[in-house]
Enzyme design. Structure first.
Site, PDB file in Angstrom:
ATOM      1  N   HIS A   4     -69.878 -50.948  41.740  1.00 56.54           N
ATOM      2  CA  HIS A   4     -69.419 -49.863  40.864  1.00 56.54           C
ATOM      3  C   HIS A   4     -68.151 -50.262  40.121  1.00 56.54           C
ATOM      4  O   HIS A   4     -68.035 -50.051  38.910  1.00 56.54           O
ATOM      5  CB  HIS A   4     -69.169 -48.611  41.711  1.00 56.54           C
ATOM      6  CG  HIS A   4     -68.633 -47.444  40.952  1.00 56.54           C
ATOM      7  ND1 HIS A   4     -69.444 -46.456  40.428  1.00 56.54           N
ATOM      8  CD2 HIS A   4     -67.361 -47.092  40.624  1.00 56.54           C
ATOM      9  CE1 HIS A   4     -68.688 -45.554  39.815  1.00 56.54           C
ATOM     10  NE2 HIS A   4     -67.417 -45.923  39.923  1.00 56.54           N
ATOM     11  N   GLU A   5     -67.193 -50.861  40.826  1.00 53.35           N
ATOM     12  CA  GLU A   5     -65.930 -51.235  40.197  1.00 53.35           C
ATOM     13  C   GLU A   5     -66.107 -52.409  39.237  1.00 53.35           C
ATOM     14  O   GLU A   5     -65.523 -52.431  38.149  1.00 53.35           O
ATOM     15  CB  GLU A   5     -64.878 -51.559  41.263  1.00 53.35           C
ATOM     16  CG  GLU A   5     -64.524 -50.385  42.160  1.00 53.35           C
ATOM     17  CD  GLU A   5     -64.071 -49.163  41.374  1.00 53.35           C
ATOM     18  OE1 GLU A   5     -63.494 -49.309  40.277  1.00 53.35           O
ATOM     19  OE2 GLU A   5     -64.292 -48.043  41.865  1.00 53.35           O
ATOM     20  N   HIS A  48     -67.297 -51.240  35.917  1.00 54.59           N
ATOM     21  CA  HIS A  48     -66.283 -50.724  34.991  1.00 54.59           C
ATOM     22  C   HIS A  48     -65.720 -51.858  34.129  1.00 54.59           C
ATOM     23  O   HIS A  48     -65.460 -51.682  32.936  1.00 54.59           O
ATOM     24  CB  HIS A  48     -65.145 -50.055  35.764  1.00 54.59           C
ATOM     25  CG  HIS A  48     -65.427 -48.656  36.205  1.00 54.59           C
ATOM     26  ND1 HIS A  48     -65.886 -47.675  35.336  1.00 54.59           N
ATOM     27  CD2 HIS A  48     -65.309 -48.048  37.412  1.00 54.59           C
ATOM     28  CE1 HIS A  48     -66.026 -46.536  35.996  1.00 54.59           C
ATOM     29  NE2 HIS A  48     -65.691 -46.746  37.256  1.00 54.59           N
ATOM     30  N   GLU A 105     -68.567 -42.953  34.760  1.00 55.90           N
ATOM     31  CA  GLU A 105     -68.872 -43.043  36.186  1.00 55.90           C
ATOM     32  C   GLU A 105     -70.368 -43.209  36.424  1.00 55.90           C
ATOM     33  O   GLU A 105     -70.795 -44.014  37.255  1.00 55.90           O
ATOM     34  CB  GLU A 105     -68.354 -41.805  36.917  1.00 55.90           C
ATOM     35  CG  GLU A 105     -66.841 -41.744  37.035  1.00 55.90           C
ATOM     36  CD  GLU A 105     -66.265 -42.907  37.800  1.00 55.90           C
ATOM     37  OE1 GLU A 105     -66.945 -43.446  38.692  1.00 55.90           O
ATOM     38  OE2 GLU A 105     -65.126 -43.304  37.509  1.00 55.90           O
TER      39      GLU A 105
END
Length: 265
Positions: A135-136, A139, A197
């Site tokens: 997930h990070e 980004h 997100e």
């Protein structure tokens, strides 16, 4: 007449500064370049690391760094294969574990990642860490911070050149930067938009699978995350999309993720 000309010029500038997010294909504003934002990123990241208690050399810290290495290497290989070598050249990955009760993790442009020890009871194991790491990393790959800064500068300063903004209004520019990388006052983390997100969830699911981690554990992790805060959700979920919506979107992309997982294994 002059206002119309200026409006047209602004539209042309915005269209010229657009790029596409890998895999999702979403068009985004990228008026702020990687070269412009990285000096600010490096200064802020180094400040956080120097002021916090870094546990990267502990067993947990090494596990976080190893998962980060596996995910980032798998993602870079995929991006190069898909023709994104220029994007890959922008990454200078760092993975640090910091002591904090916050149930949180974050990533700055260029791949500057920090995990807080407070999230480890929720991740539970290496695969859980991979859910958050994917997930990070997403980004960073999707350039969400640069997109937010580009939008913030145009909305607040009407400028697309970072150096000009720093000269004209350094305080406002610094504030926009901190918000764009997800940081508020006293280094408190702010959330990305729900759009970002959900996009990071989608990409992160694929990225963890590319690295050989079972993507079916992602919905399970988000169930644990939802339960971790009781009535008050953890900071990692604050103002984020609701857990049910996230889980539904993850499951909708599961077959695609499993294809990458099966190839990796």
């Amino acid at each position: 007449m002059m206002k119309k000309i200026l409006a047209i010029l602004l539209v042309v500038m915005v269209l010229d500064a657009c790029s596409k997010v890998p895999i999702t294909g979403r068009r985004q504003l990228s008026a702020v370049s990687h070269e412009e934002i990285m000096p600010l990123v490096n200064e802020q990241y180094d400040s956080v690391i120097s002021e916090g208690k870094v546990l990267t050399n502990t067993a947990d810290g090494r596990k976080v760094a190893e998962v980060g290495r596996r995910v980032s290497e798998a993602v870079e290989a995929f991006l190069i294969q898909e023709g994104y070598s220029e994007l890959v050249s922008e990454f200078e990955w760092e993975f640090n574990l910091l002591e904090s009760d916050q149930i949180n993790a974050w990533c700055m442009p260029g791949g500057k990642v920090a995990f807080y020890t407070g999230i480890l009871p929720v991740t539970q194991d290496e695969t859980g860490i991979a859910v958050v790491m994917g997930h990070e990393v997403a980004h960073a790959v999707a350039s969400h911070s640069r997109e937010r800064m580009s939008n913030g500068m145009i909305a607040n300063l009407g400028l697309s050149v970072l150096s000009a903004a720093m000269g004209q209004n350094p305080t406002m520019t610094q504030q926009i930067f901190l918000q764009s990388v997800g940081m508020g006052s006293q280094l408190g983390m702010l959330s990305f938009s729900r759009k970002h997100e959900l996009e990071a969830d989608e990409l992160g699911l694929l990225f963890m699978a590319m690295a050989g981690y079972d993507p079916r554990e992602a919905p399970v992790f988000w169930q644990r995350m939802s339960a971790a805060g009781g009535e008050a959700p953890p900071e990692f979920l604050s103002t984020h999309p609701g857990p049910d919506r996230r889980i539904d979107r993850l499951n909708a992309n599961m077959n695609k993720a499993l294809e990458y997982y099966n190839k990796a294994n």
